[in-house]
Write a protein that holds these residues in place. Structure first.
Motif, PDB file in Angstrom:
ATOM      1  N   ALA A   1       0.831  -1.211   0.000  1.00 32.85           N
ATOM      2  CA  ALA A   1       0.000   0.000   0.000  1.00 32.85           C
ATOM      3  C   ALA A   1       0.866   1.261   0.000  1.00 32.85           C
ATOM      4  O   ALA A   1       0.546   2.239  -0.675  1.00 32.85           O
ATOM      5  CB  ALA A   1      -0.934  -0.007   1.202  1.00 32.85           C
ATOM      6  N   ALA A   2       1.979   1.228   0.726  1.00 25.81           N
ATOM      7  CA  ALA A   2       2.883   2.383   0.747  1.00 25.81           C
ATOM      8  C   ALA A   2       3.505   2.620  -0.626  1.00 25.81           C
ATOM      9  O   ALA A   2       3.618   3.766  -1.076  1.00 25.81           O
ATOM     10  CB  ALA A   2       3.968   2.173   1.796  1.00 25.81           C
TER      11      ALA A   2
ATOM     12  N   VAL B   1       2.218   1.721  -3.580  1.00 25.56           N
ATOM     13  CA  VAL B   1       1.157   2.207  -4.467  1.00 25.56           C
ATOM     14  C   VAL B   1       0.848   3.667  -4.171  1.00 25.56           C
ATOM     15  O   VAL B   1       0.695   4.487  -5.085  1.00 25.56           O
ATOM     16  CB  VAL B   1      -0.108   1.331  -4.338  1.00 25.56           C
ATOM     17  N   LEU B   2       0.768   4.028  -2.898  1.00 26.04           N
ATOM     18  CA  LEU B   2       0.495   5.415  -2.518  1.00 26.04           C
ATOM     19  C   LEU B   2       1.608   6.340  -2.994  1.00 26.04           C
ATOM     20  O   LEU B   2       1.346   7.426  -3.517  1.00 26.04           O
ATOM     21  CB  LEU B   2       0.337   5.518  -1.006  1.00 26.04           C
ATOM     22  N   TYR B   3       2.869   5.913  -2.853  1.00 24.44           N
ATOM     23  CA  TYR B   3       3.988   6.744  -3.301  1.00 24.44           C
ATOM     24  C   TYR B   3       3.963   6.934  -4.812  1.00 24.44           C
ATOM     25  O   TYR B   3       4.150   8.048  -5.301  1.00 24.44           O
ATOM     26  CB  TYR B   3       5.318   6.126  -2.872  1.00 24.44           C
TER      27      TYR B   3
ATOM     28  N   ALA C   1       1.428   6.715  -6.800  1.00 21.81           N
ATOM     29  CA  ALA C   1       0.234   7.435  -7.228  1.00 21.81           C
ATOM     30  C   ALA C   1       0.334   8.936  -6.989  1.00 21.81           C
ATOM     31  O   ALA C   1      -0.230   9.710  -7.763  1.00 21.81           O
ATOM     32  CB  ALA C   1      -0.993   6.885  -6.498  1.00 21.81           C
ATOM     33  N   TYR C   2       1.046   9.364  -5.942  1.00 24.67           N
ATOM     34  CA  TYR C   2       1.057  10.796  -5.628  1.00 24.67           C
ATOM     35  C   TYR C   2       2.443  11.431  -5.580  1.00 24.67           C
ATOM     36  O   TYR C   2       2.795  12.185  -6.483  1.00 24.67           O
ATOM     37  CB  TYR C   2       0.290  11.054  -4.327  1.00 24.67           C
TER      38      TYR C   2
ATOM     39  N   VAL D   1      -0.543  14.093  -1.363  1.00 26.99           N
ATOM     40  CA  VAL D   1      -1.500  13.057  -0.972  1.00 26.99           C
ATOM     41  C   VAL D   1      -2.759  13.781  -0.484  1.00 26.99           C
ATOM     42  O   VAL D   1      -2.663  14.681   0.342  1.00 26.99           O
ATOM     43  CB  VAL D   1      -0.905  12.157   0.130  1.00 26.99           C
TER      44      VAL D   1
ATOM     45  N   LEU E   1       2.130  12.747   5.128  1.00 23.45           N
ATOM     46  CA  LEU E   1       2.632  11.432   4.729  1.00 23.45           C
ATOM     47  C   LEU E   1       3.406  11.534   3.414  1.00 23.45           C
ATOM     48  O   LEU E   1       4.463  10.936   3.255  1.00 23.45           O
ATOM     49  CB  LEU E   1       1.478  10.432   4.596  1.00 23.45           C
ATOM     50  N   GLY E   2       2.893  12.317   2.481  1.00 26.12           N
ATOM     51  CA  GLY E   2       3.602  12.523   1.223  1.00 26.12           C
ATOM     52  C   GLY E   2       4.939  13.212   1.427  1.00 26.12           C
ATOM     53  O   GLY E   2       5.941  12.863   0.796  1.00 26.12           O
TER      54      GLY E   2
END
Length: 59
Positions: free
Chosen positions: A16-17, A19-21, A23-24, A31, A37-38
């Motif tokens: 998940a980390a 994918v999140l990185y 994606a944003y 984010v 977090l971003g």
């Protein structure tokens, strides 16, 4: 059984980390819900050693 469950939870959190990185922050966007977090992800990636654009990777 507990070890397998904990390892699977860790794998899911790590995925998940990533994918999140991707994606944003990797694209230069914030984010949406937690911009802190971003920022933390960017600082972590900036601290890692990387190969420069014109650097030869053959040793």
């Amino acid at each position: 059984m507990l070890v397998i469950t904990l390892v699977m939870v860790f794998v899911l959190v790590a995925a998940a980390a990533v994918v999140l990185y991707v994606a944003y922050p990797h694209r230069g966007e914030d984010v949406p819900v937690v911009p802190q977090l971003g920022d933390a992800m960017r600082k972590g990636v900036d601290a890692l050693p990387t190969i420069g654009e014109f650097e030869d990777i053959r040793a």
